[in-house]
Design a protein around this motif. Sequence first.
Motif, mmCIF file in Angstrom:
data_model
loop_
_atom_site.group_PDB
_atom_site.id
_atom_site.type_symbol
_atom_site.label_atom_id
_atom_site.label_comp_id
_atom_site.label_asym_id
_atom_site.label_seq_id
_atom_site.Cartn_x
_atom_site.Cartn_y
_atom_site.Cartn_z
ATOM 1 N N PHE A 6 0.817 -1.209 0.000
ATOM 2 C CA PHE A 6 0.000 0.000 0.000
ATOM 3 C C PHE A 6 0.858 1.269 0.000
ATOM 4 O O PHE A 6 0.465 2.293 -0.555
ATOM 5 C CB PHE A 6 -0.945 0.003 1.201
ATOM 6 C CG PHE A 6 -2.085 -0.968 1.081
ATOM 7 C CD1 PHE A 6 -2.924 -0.938 -0.028
ATOM 8 C CD2 PHE A 6 -2.323 -1.915 2.063
ATOM 9 C CE1 PHE A 6 -3.977 -1.835 -0.154
ATOM 10 C CE2 PHE A 6 -3.369 -2.814 1.946
ATOM 11 C CZ PHE A 6 -4.208 -2.769 0.829
ATOM 12 N N SER A 7 2.032 1.195 0.609
ATOM 13 C CA SER A 7 2.941 2.353 0.587
ATOM 14 C C SER A 7 3.376 2.680 -0.832
ATOM 15 O O SER A 7 3.440 3.839 -1.234
ATOM 16 C CB SER A 7 4.178 2.083 1.450
ATOM 17 O OG SER A 7 3.856 1.981 2.807
ATOM 18 N N LYS A 8 3.660 1.629 -1.609
ATOM 19 C CA LYS A 8 4.101 1.816 -2.990
ATOM 20 C C LYS A 8 2.933 2.054 -3.946
ATOM 21 O O LYS A 8 3.146 2.481 -5.092
ATOM 22 C CB LYS A 8 4.896 0.600 -3.454
ATOM 23 C CG LYS A 8 6.216 0.411 -2.701
ATOM 24 C CD LYS A 8 6.937 -0.836 -3.184
ATOM 25 C CE LYS A 8 8.278 -1.019 -2.477
ATOM 26 N NZ LYS A 8 8.965 -2.267 -2.920
ATOM 27 N N GLY A 9 1.719 1.724 -3.488
ATOM 28 C CA GLY A 9 0.548 1.925 -4.335
ATOM 29 C C GLY A 9 0.197 0.723 -5.185
ATOM 30 O O GLY A 9 -0.742 0.778 -5.975
ATOM 31 N N GLY A 10 0.950 -0.376 -5.045
ATOM 32 C CA GLY A 10 0.709 -1.548 -5.871
ATOM 33 C C GLY A 10 1.383 -1.420 -7.224
ATOM 34 O O GLY A 10 1.889 -0.357 -7.599
ATOM 35 N N GLU A 11 1.399 -2.514 -7.971
ATOM 36 C CA GLU A 11 1.991 -2.490 -9.302
ATOM 37 C C GLU A 11 1.248 -1.497 -10.181
ATOM 38 O O GLU A 11 0.026 -1.569 -10.323
ATOM 39 C CB GLU A 11 1.941 -3.884 -9.928
ATOM 40 C CG GLU A 11 2.692 -3.976 -11.248
ATOM 41 C CD GLU A 11 2.675 -5.383 -11.818
ATOM 42 O OE1 GLU A 11 3.102 -5.548 -12.972
ATOM 43 O OE2 GLU A 11 2.239 -6.306 -11.109
ATOM 44 N N GLN A 12 1.961 -0.544 -10.740
ATOM 45 C CA GLN A 12 1.394 0.559 -11.525
ATOM 46 C C GLN A 12 0.481 1.448 -10.675
ATOM 47 O O GLN A 12 -0.321 2.218 -11.203
ATOM 48 C CB GLN A 12 0.650 0.035 -12.758
ATOM 49 C CG GLN A 12 1.538 -0.755 -13.718
ATOM 50 C CD GLN A 12 0.792 -1.230 -14.945
ATOM 51 O OE1 GLN A 12 0.050 -0.478 -15.560
ATOM 52 N NE2 GLN A 12 0.987 -2.499 -15.285
ATOM 53 N N ALA A 13 0.564 1.312 -9.351
ATOM 54 C CA ALA A 13 -0.052 2.226 -8.382
ATOM 55 C C ALA A 13 -1.569 2.373 -8.448
ATOM 56 O O ALA A 13 -2.092 3.470 -8.316
ATOM 57 C CB ALA A 13 0.607 3.608 -8.496
ATOM 58 N N PRO A 14 -2.353 1.288 -8.616
ATOM 59 C CA PRO A 14 -3.799 1.459 -8.635
ATOM 60 C C PRO A 14 -4.374 1.932 -7.304
ATOM 61 O O PRO A 14 -5.444 2.555 -7.268
ATOM 62 C CB PRO A 14 -4.320 0.054 -8.989
ATOM 63 C CG PRO A 14 -3.252 -0.860 -8.492
ATOM 64 C CD PRO A 14 -1.964 -0.123 -8.750
ATOM 65 N N TYR A 15 -3.664 1.643 -6.179
ATOM 66 C CA TYR A 15 -4.172 2.038 -4.867
ATOM 67 C C TYR A 15 -4.000 3.530 -4.597
ATOM 68 O O TYR A 15 -4.537 4.052 -3.618
ATOM 69 C CB TYR A 15 -3.480 1.232 -3.764
ATOM 70 C CG TYR A 15 -3.611 -0.253 -3.953
ATOM 71 C CD1 TYR A 15 -4.863 -0.867 -4.039
ATOM 72 C CD2 TYR A 15 -2.481 -1.063 -4.069
ATOM 73 C CE1 TYR A 15 -4.979 -2.234 -4.229
ATOM 74 C CE2 TYR A 15 -2.594 -2.436 -4.246
ATOM 75 C CZ TYR A 15 -3.841 -3.003 -4.331
ATOM 76 O OH TYR A 15 -3.957 -4.364 -4.524
ATOM 77 N N GLN A 16 -3.228 4.197 -5.444
ATOM 78 C CA GLN A 16 -3.026 5.635 -5.282
ATOM 79 C C GLN A 16 -3.992 6.448 -6.141
ATOM 80 O O GLN A 16 -4.145 7.644 -5.943
ATOM 81 C CB GLN A 16 -1.586 6.018 -5.693
ATOM 82 C CG GLN A 16 -0.485 5.182 -5.074
ATOM 83 C CD GLN A 16 -0.175 5.580 -3.650
ATOM 84 O OE1 GLN A 16 -1.067 5.849 -2.875
ATOM 85 N NE2 GLN A 16 1.102 5.633 -3.313
ATOM 86 N N LEU A 17 -4.637 5.800 -7.097
ATOM 87 C CA LEU A 17 -5.450 6.510 -8.079
ATOM 88 C C LEU A 17 -6.815 6.882 -7.517
ATOM 89 O O LEU A 17 -7.340 6.206 -6.623
ATOM 90 C CB LEU A 17 -5.658 5.637 -9.320
ATOM 91 C CG LEU A 17 -4.427 5.335 -10.168
ATOM 92 C CD1 LEU A 17 -4.754 4.218 -11.169
ATOM 93 C CD2 LEU A 17 -3.976 6.583 -10.901
ATOM 94 N N PRO A 18 -7.443 7.942 -8.041
ATOM 95 C CA PRO A 18 -8.858 8.177 -7.745
ATOM 96 C C PRO A 18 -9.661 6.943 -8.140
ATOM 97 O O PRO A 18 -9.311 6.244 -9.098
ATOM 98 C CB PRO A 18 -9.204 9.372 -8.641
ATOM 99 C CG PRO A 18 -7.896 10.042 -8.929
ATOM 100 C CD PRO A 18 -6.876 8.946 -8.956
#
Length: 234
Positions: A14-26
């Motif tokens: 979760f810190s990294k946002g997942g592969e390609q960062a889906p957890y960081q996206l709206p």
Amino acid sequence: MKKPQNHTTYDEMFSKGGEQAPYQLPYFLSCYYPMYLAVLDVLKRTGSSRVLEVGCGTGGLAHLLKDRYPVEYIGIDFSSVAVEKAIKRTNNPDSFLVADALSPELYNSNLSTIVCTEVLEHIPQDLKLVELWPEGTHCICSVPNYDSQYHERFFKDEAEVIERYGELIEIDRIDRIKKPILENIAISNLLRHLRWNRYRPGRLLELLGFGDFDKVGGWFVFSGQRPSRKSSNH
């Protein structure tokens, strides 16, 4: 090789946002958006007024509900990093709690609906978790049809879902939701990938959402009610 399932693993993810960062996206740009919409559809259909989300992650679904279907909501996750991000995303610190989903005291008879997406496939004690949910509670869950280094299990078809969870939840609906090929489903990102793959017709079809569910992967979103002990074999 599968990674061990522990707090550190998921805090790091979760810190990294997942592969390609889906957890960081709206939420509306995340690959999980189609699955969130399927959950929203069930909530509206059943008229749910109170939601406990087991495994809320970084708050994507919570944010969607805040925008589109305000309900009395509590989200729990065992990752403190995820909960911090959920609070920041929704600006609602009172709606989230760091907790172990296998703690019986989290569940009471006043619950209207339990939502549990992208969770059951990750934990060895998935059946024990569902057994903790109060009888009469409406449940909305998702499980994947694809494997991952983080998955304990996955499901090939609806029959396998019913075989595992059918005695614990009186399943009345199962929807197949295809997972978008791209983690970021923004139009600009889609157009970029369409341009890069313009000479690959098979990939173009997948990018446009025409790929086969069994090939591109997705979720079984299933819902139903926890039976009374009298009607359950458990």
